[in-house]
Design a protein around this motif. Structure first.
Motif, PDB file in Angstrom:
ATOM      1  N   LEU A  33      -7.340   1.741  -4.979  1.00 48.84           N
ATOM      2  CA  LEU A  33      -7.828   1.113  -6.196  1.00 48.84           C
ATOM      3  C   LEU A  33      -6.765   1.294  -7.286  1.00 48.84           C
ATOM      4  N   GLY A  34      -6.075   0.269  -7.611  1.00 57.34           N
ATOM      5  CA  GLY A  34      -4.978   0.354  -8.566  1.00 57.34           C
ATOM      6  C   GLY A  34      -3.632   0.515  -7.886  1.00 57.34           C
TER       7      GLY A  34
ATOM      8  N   THR B 124       0.812  -1.215   0.000  1.00 60.59           N
ATOM      9  CA  THR B 124       0.000   0.000   0.000  1.00 60.59           C
ATOM     10  C   THR B 124       0.852   1.275   0.000  1.00 60.59           C
TER      11      THR B 124
ATOM     12  N   GLY C 254      -6.408   8.957 -11.820  1.00 61.65           N
ATOM     13  CA  GLY C 254      -6.124   7.579 -11.430  1.00 61.65           C
ATOM     14  C   GLY C 254      -4.665   7.222 -11.646  1.00 61.65           C
TER      15      GLY C 254
ATOM     16  N   ARG D 218      -8.407   5.882   0.329  1.00 63.37           N
ATOM     17  CA  ARG D 218      -9.387   4.926  -0.191  1.00 63.37           C
ATOM     18  C   ARG D 218      -9.416   4.943  -1.721  1.00 63.37           C
ATOM     19  N   ALA D 219      -9.344   6.140  -2.290  1.00 60.76           N
ATOM     20  CA  ALA D 219      -9.366   6.234  -3.752  1.00 60.76           C
ATOM     21  C   ALA D 219      -8.080   5.688  -4.365  1.00 60.76           C
TER      22      ALA D 219
END
Length: 220
Positions: free
Chosen positions: A93-94, A58, A154, A89-90
């Protein structure tokens, strides 16, 4: 305008609450006016990034969220911790995929470097050099991608922005590598220093692209 009013306008501009007159431009990074305040925020970001990075994979998401938090603080925007956790949290993702891939690549490169140092592999010095260069490239990609990540673009957009950013600012890439080396050395000497080291890494990712020399060159 009286002298007292002009001084008040300049103070308001420097604090980020101005300008109150055309002659008092707003400070570029009003959040950095207090050295102790900035130091405290860097340490806080180091703690937050360290906590989120405990699973290791992470780390990219933690760095991206920490960078955005520091950027908001420096610009004197709302930098509450709820926004940091929202970014975490965003970014997960990825970001976890990036972390897993980075961990695998790091393990392979470290294994090559270790084998090269034993003399088992033919051309050991060359293999070791390639391993170290690979680690440096991985660090640059991770740091630059963390600096470019946003919930809107992203991780795909962040990674795509890395080659252009590094080509446009090779000196900045060297500064980021120096920051990574500093963080690694101080952590190796005393592990608890990992916390301020992570905060310094996040600050470097924010500050290096904004340094005056580069800004001046871009303006030209």
């Amino acid at each position: 305008m009286s002298r007292a009013t002009d001084r008040a306008a300049r103070r308001a501009a420097l604090s980020g609450s101005g300008p109150t007159s055309d002659a008092a431009p707003t400070a570029r990074f009003p959040g950095a006016k207090s050295a102790f305040g900035l130091l405290g925020e860097v340490l806080l970001v180091g703690i937050l990034v360290g906590l989120v990075s405990l699973p290791v994979v992470t780390l990219p998401a933690a760095l991206a969220a920490g960078v955005r938090h520091l950027r908001r603080f420096l610009r004197a925007e709302h930098s509450g911790l709820e926004r940091f956790w929202r970014d975490v949290r965003a970014a997960l993702l990825g970001g976890i995929g990036i972390g897993v891939a980075s961990l695998v690549v790091t393990a392979v490169l470290l294994l090559d470097i270790d084998l090269a140092s034993t003399g088992v592999l033919p051309g050991g010095p060359l293999v070791g050099l390639v391993g170290w260069l690979g680690l440096a490239a991985l660090v640059l990609v991770l740091f630059s991608a963390a600096g470019h990540w946003s919930p809107e673009s992203g991780w795909l957009g962040a990674v795509r922005a890395v080659p252009g950013a590094l080509r446009a600012d090779p000196a900045g890439a060297a500064y980021l590598l120096a920051t990574a080396a500093f963080a690694g050395i101080v952590t190796w000497q005393l592990f608890p220093l990992l916390i301020p080291a992570l905060g310094c890494v996040a600050l470097a990712i924010v500050a290096v692209p904004e340094r005056p020399r580069r800004a001046h060159g871009a303006a030209q």
